[in-house]
Design a protein around this motif. Structure first.
Motif: not given
Length: 325
Positions: A209-223
């Motif tokens: 959720v926090n990454a999505a608010l910045k238009g991104k996905q967490p680098s250490k999770l399976l996208p």
């Protein structure tokens, strides 16, 4: 009687596995213990940090995780393609990120000449490391052991911190994977430890959720890589936005303990998974109670049992929850 891990893992059928570890006696050794008055909540941060660290070492991706007061959940993706693509040097370098290795492997990484009589030994070590770097048991060992040592040092004691064995179950199809991920990520909501996904501390959902608010996905999770399966990089074949919407609406229904409505966008996933919304709510609320073994349709369960040479399809009755009606 516990079964050997080799009888539970079939990478021929699925790379996805749900694992769970509990602390001894179900004590609140990672949260607030009302009986002792001590707060061990900081240990949940230890666990989360170690999970994310291991994603940089193993050829195993984390699709979802939740660190609770007395247990943890992870949904893992075993990436055989990546581990097999690593060179011998990369394998040793990855292993040395966690372990010292041997004098022989250190010489190899440093580019020193290896005596001919030691080449066979080196090749055996590399093959062993390659196998371990895609092994769920080694991933969980490297997750749990450092936390146990840290906790025992903090408490100035010895003995077991985690229960002897972690539990693992194969997730045999898309429906099983998405339902298990939602179940894991909504743990704090069900336990009333959080009211919203973004407030669910020490979960993969909060990171997404926090990454999505910045238009991104967490680098250490399976996208999440969208709905197109062909010519896509490694990842979960669904829209991230649809998934977050589905989990958010599911969490609201579970938290308020009343019938709710799944929106049209979120319904896209359920239609593709061929799961009725009522079944979805039941699965994501009671996954741990409903499924005690491999999870999937009857057809997938049959293939899984055949490949592991199991004569009986245990837990076949649970397949009914993965139907549209």
């Amino acid at each position: 009687m516990p079964r050997a891990r080799s009888t539970l893992i079939s990478l021929e059928d699925t790379p996805y596995y749900h694992c769970c570890s509990r602390v001894v006696r179900h004590a609140y050794l990672c949260g607030y213990d009302k009986y002792t008055g001590k707060n061990y909540d900081h240990r949940r941060a230890w666990v989360e940090a170690q999970i994310l660290k291991l994603t940089e070492v193993f050829a195993i991706d984390v699709a979802a995780f939740a660190v609770m007061s007395n247990h943890l959940h992870v949904v893992l993706y075993v990436d055989l393609e990546t581990v097999n693509s690593w060179s011998d040097r990369e394998i040793v370098e990855q292993w040395h990120k966690l372990f010292n290795g041997t004098d022989l492997t250190k010489k190899f990484v440093n580019g020193d000449v290896i005596e001919e009589c030691m080449v066979a030994t080196l090749k055996h070590l590399i093959a062993t490391y390659r196998s371990r770097l895609s092994d769920i048991s080694w991933f969980m060992r490297c997750l749990n052991e450092p936390i146990a040592r840290q906790a025992n040092f903090e408490d100035d004691c010895t003995g077991h911190f985690w229960e002897g064995r972690f539990k693992s179950q194969a997730l045999l199809d898309e429906a099983a994977v998405l339902a298990c991920m939602a179940y894991v990520e909504l743990n704090p909501i069900r336990a009333k430890m959080a009211k919203t996904p973004e407030k669910s501390d020490y979960t993969s959902l909060q990171l997404r959720v926090n990454a999505a608010l910045k238009g991104k996905q967490p680098s250490k999770l399976l996208p999440f890589i969208g709905n197109e399966k062909k010519y896509q990089p490694k990842g979960i074949n669904f829209s991230l936005q649809d998934y977050l919407t589905l989990v958010d609406e599911t969490g609201r229904i579970i938290r308020d303990d009343k019938r709710g409505v799944i929106s049209a966008n979120a319904e896209k996933i359920l239609n593709r998974l061929n799961i009725h919304s009522d079944n979805w709510i039941k699965i994501t609320s009671e996954f741990g109670k409903l499924f005690h073994g491999p999870v999937g349709t009857l057809q997938e369960l049959t293939h899984y049992c055949e490949h592991l040479e199991k004569r009986r399809r245990h837990f076949a009755h649970c397949c009914q929850y993965l139907k549209a009606s």
